[in-house]
Design an enzyme around this catalytic site. Structure first.
Site, PDB file in Angstrom:
ATOM      1  N   CYS A   1      -1.716  -2.322   7.427  1.00 10.81           N
ATOM      2  CA  CYS A   1      -1.188  -2.120   8.780  1.00 10.81           C
ATOM      3  C   CYS A   1      -1.489  -0.688   9.211  1.00 10.81           C
ATOM      4  O   CYS A   1      -2.035   0.119   8.453  1.00 10.81           O
ATOM      5  CB  CYS A   1       0.318  -2.393   8.804  1.00 10.81           C
TER       6      CYS A   1
ATOM      7  N   CYS B   1       0.410   2.078   7.019  1.00 10.51           N
ATOM      8  CA  CYS B   1      -0.203   2.260   5.710  1.00 10.51           C
ATOM      9  C   CYS B   1      -1.592   2.879   5.828  1.00 10.51           C
ATOM     10  O   CYS B   1      -2.018   3.644   4.963  1.00 10.51           O
ATOM     11  CB  CYS B   1      -0.289   0.916   4.985  1.00 10.51           C
TER      12      CYS B   1
ATOM     13  N   GLU C   1       0.838  -1.207   0.000  1.00  8.13           N
ATOM     14  CA  GLU C   1       0.000   0.000   0.000  1.00  8.13           C
ATOM     15  C   GLU C   1       0.872   1.256   0.000  1.00  8.13           C
ATOM     16  O   GLU C   1       0.594   2.220  -0.724  1.00  8.13           O
ATOM     17  CB  GLU C   1      -0.919   0.011   1.226  1.00  8.13           C
TER      18      GLU C   1
END
Length: 332
Positions: A289, A292, A263
């Site tokens: 996560c 990101c 990402e």
């Protein structure tokens, strides 16, 4: 589209296959798998040998063994005609695909025997009685590993009587083919984009996990990214990331990891090339996560679609919800 053909000897399966090949279908035959096996065993190519070896293979590897071998040759970018379904297990193997239909080509024993005599192949039965006796052995069998043409015909989606001229057969095939091709299913836009993300993930150079994300706006891909070490540095699988190459437990020492996430790279690549991603949708193979997630929110992405759950994703989920970013799971 995969069109399977079943039918008894001289019913006209070859003519149907020829018609479909003329219209761009690639030809495969379960009997070809047997011919390869006979060649490997240095056995002569006779109908009896084909039947015996086919029964042996089904008994050893399961009723669908020939179909499984054929399925490994099939790709998703063309249409196929697959000839010579002789066992219900072979049909069952192909039924796992939504793009498969089975056609049974039929004709009376008398008509088929006349065709046998006209083609005059070596080892063909010379009398109608012999022809019917041979056919009886192939027509039905209680043993699931043996040929059972009657059972295959009962499983067919369409029966095609072939009792008249070739032109009449082809007229019927034209109508049937138009109907069959209407069943072709295209992937949804979500599945289409997630499939692209999964291909992008194959470029990942991280030895821990292959992850990728693509950013979509107005129905087109505007940026892609996969996880790995930064531009112009040594790849992770070449030893570029000490944390990954230490092979420690997942989820530990993440602050020491040199690899950027999929990402993260998709967003950074868009910035690198001056592409605006405000109002876009991000498709990712794993839920993002926390790091990101913050980038996704600040970059103006309005929706995230993911395939699998990231183990440490609860805080990220809550933050996306608070920021008003839609989050959907799409399992493939």
């Amino acid at each position: 589209m995969i069109i399977g053909l079943t039918g008894k000897n001289a019913a006209g399966k070859g003519e149907v296959a020829k018609y479909l090949q003329e219209r761009g279908f690639s030809y495969l035959s379960l009997s070809d798998m047997l011919r390869q096996e006979l060649k490997k065993r240095r056995m002569s190519l006779t109908r009896d040998h084909l039947t015996r070896v086919g029964n042996e293979l089904r008994e050893k590897f399961g009723p669908g063994v020939l179909a499984e071998r054929i399925l490994r040759q099939i790709t998703d970018n063309q249409n196929y005609v697959v000839d010579s379904f002789r066992n219900p297990g072979e049909v069952d193997a192909f039924r796992r695909r939504p793009d498969f239909v089975l056609w049974a080509v039929t004709a009376s024993p008398q008509i088929r025997f006349e065709r046998i005599k006209e083609r005059a192949r070596e080892n063909d039965p010379e009398t109608l009685a012999h022809f019917l006796a041979v056919e009886e052995r192939e027509a039905h069998n209680a043993d699931p590993t043996k040929q059972s043409l009657n059972a295959c015909e009962r499983l067919a989606d369409h029966r095609i009587p072939n009792t008249r001229t070739i032109d009449q057969l082809r007229d019927k095939l034209a109508s049937l083919l138009r109907s069959a091709l209407k069943r072709i299913e295209r992937p949804s836009w979500d599945r289409y984009f997630m499939n692209i993300a999964q291909v992008v993930a194959s470029r990942s150079n991280c030895i821990k996990r292959k992850v990728a994300a693509i950013i979509v706006k107005d129905g087109r891909v505007i940026s892609t990214g996969y996880n790995g070490t930064p531009r112009n540095t040594k790849n992770c699988f070449e030893g570029g990331c000490p944390r990954c190459n230490a092979m420690g437990p997942s989820g530990q020492n993440l602050s020491e990891c040199f690899c950027s996430h999929g990402e993260e790279n998709a967003i950074v690549q868009a910035a690198y090339h001056g592409i605006a991603i405000k109002g876009s949708t991000l498709f990712t193979t794993f839920s993002p996560c926390l790091l990101c997630t913050k980038m996704i929110i600040n970059a103006g992405v309005t929706e995230v679609v993911f395939n699998e759950d990231y183990p440490l994703g609860e805080a990220a989920r809550n933050l996306l919800k608070e920021a008003g970013v839609s989050l959907r799971k799409l399992e493939i």
